[in-house]
Scaffold this active site. Structure first.
Site, PDB file in Angstrom:
ATOM      1  N   LYS A  55      -0.167  11.959   5.513  1.00  0.00           N
ATOM      2  CA  LYS A  55       0.173  10.908   6.487  1.00  0.00           C
ATOM      3  C   LYS A  55       0.830   9.717   5.804  1.00  0.00           C
ATOM      4  O   LYS A  55       1.839   9.179   6.268  1.00  0.00           O
ATOM      5  CB  LYS A  55      -1.111  10.484   7.214  1.00  0.00           C
ATOM      6  CG  LYS A  55      -0.949   9.350   8.218  1.00  0.00           C
ATOM      7  CD  LYS A  55      -1.287   7.979   7.636  1.00  0.00           C
ATOM      8  CE  LYS A  55      -2.736   7.855   7.221  1.00  0.00           C
ATOM      9  NZ  LYS A  55      -3.074   6.486   6.744  1.00  0.00           N
ATOM     10  N   LYS A  84       0.836  -1.206   0.000  1.00  0.00           N
ATOM     11  CA  LYS A  84       0.000   0.000   0.000  1.00  0.00           C
ATOM     12  C   LYS A  84       0.870   1.256   0.000  1.00  0.00           C
ATOM     13  O   LYS A  84       0.540   2.248  -0.656  1.00  0.00           O
ATOM     14  CB  LYS A  84      -0.922   0.013   1.213  1.00  0.00           C
ATOM     15  CG  LYS A  84      -1.831   1.256   1.310  1.00  0.00           C
ATOM     16  CD  LYS A  84      -2.718   1.421   0.083  1.00  0.00           C
ATOM     17  CE  LYS A  84      -3.482   2.742   0.059  1.00  0.00           C
ATOM     18  NZ  LYS A  84      -4.548   2.816   1.073  1.00  0.00           N
TER      19      LYS A  84
END
Length: 296
Positions: free
Chosen positions: A239, A171
């Site tokens: 983030k 990811k």
């Protein structure tokens, strides 16, 4: 059919939980805001008053929350999953978090008799609504096999990529590519407009060649229209870029273009655009080019 506790009913989690309800599962939802729980109940799910309440009778727990501390909180706290779920419960974490935290969760779950896999997703809000998410899965073979029927309800491409933490590593790579793609599409739009080219026609031509991408197909038109309604917020991609930089540094991997893109995302966020969709990278390029900023 199973009883599924679904923790985190945000932009992504809400439609995913809804698909599981539609598939016939009993879905017990919990979210920090009551409105999201009420929406799930109106679709046929059930509401919970706490994480402990949600997981008490669940066979499967799915978490879809913003960041590593959030997952650790709902998993390891006194009111959390591992203290209150039945032994043998399957925890599918579909959040995007640090790979080392995914490994930590798997180890902590094992100590409590909880089976844990990391299964982050790609596809954004549209992919969640259409149940066509790409899901990259880390964990033990048997646990991944047990989770697959639930993942197939919300996703189209489901790939077991390795042991615990591997899904989160893939990811991170996904978010690296997506960020770079958005930035370059934004730069291309500004270049086309600077030369008076019909940007819509230009993007159509680009999409048909080697420059074609899901970003162009899904977001090109909305970028041209200055529509940055969040499907995935700049705040969250900021983030994720932190996860990418930290992970690369830990292994001595150079990501020069990724590092620059991370700075551009951070700059956009510092200028107040953190709540916009990550396609708003266009606004950053426009500012740097001294042009009128889209969507303002």
């Amino acid at each position: 059919m199973s009883t599924i506790a679904f923790i985190g009913l945000g932009i992504m989690g809400a439609p995913m939980a809804g698909h599981l309800v539609d598939a016939g599962h009993t879905v017990v939802g919990y979210n920090r805001s009551q409105g999201a729980i009420d929406t799930l109940v109106s679709r046929g799910g059930k509401g919970a008053t706490s994480v402990a309440d949600a997981v008490a009778e669940a066979e499967v727990v799915i978490t879809m929350v913003p960041d590593s501390p959030d997952v650790l909180g709902v998993a390891l706290g006194e009111d959390g999953i591992y203290a209150n779920a039945k032994p043998g419960t399957l925890h599918i974490d579909m959040s995007t978090i640090r790979p080392d935290v995914a490994v930590q969760l798997a180890e902590a779950g094992s100590e409590r008799g909880i089976r844990v896999i990391d299964a982050p997703v790609s596809g954004g809000e549209a992919g969640a609504k259409e149940a066509i998410l790409s899901i990259m899965v880390g964990g033990a073979d048997d646990d991944v096999a047990a989770a697959t029927p639930y993942l197939e309800v919300v996703g189209k491409t489901i790939v077991h990529v390795g042991p615990a933490g591997s899904g989160q590593t893939v990811k991170a790579a996904n978010q690296l590519i997506v960020a770079g793609n958005y930035e370059l599409v934004a730069e291309a739009i500004v270049l086309l407009r600077a030369y008076g080219v019909d940007a819509e026609a230009g993007l159509k031509a680009l999409a048909g060649g080697l420059a074609g991408s899901t970003v162009l197909n899904r977001k090109g038109a909305s970028m041209l229209a200055g529509d940055f309604k969040p499907g995935f917020r700049i705040d969250l991609h900021h983030k994720d870029m932190g996860i990418i930089l930290e992970s690369a540094r830990a292994k001595g991997v150079a990501i020069p273009l990724g590092s620059v893109t991370a700075q551009l995302i951070g700059s956009l966020r510092a200028q107040g655009d953190g709540g916009l969709d990550h396609s708003a990278l266009l606004r950053g390029v426009e500012r740097l080019s001294g042009q009128e900023v889209s969507g303002s």
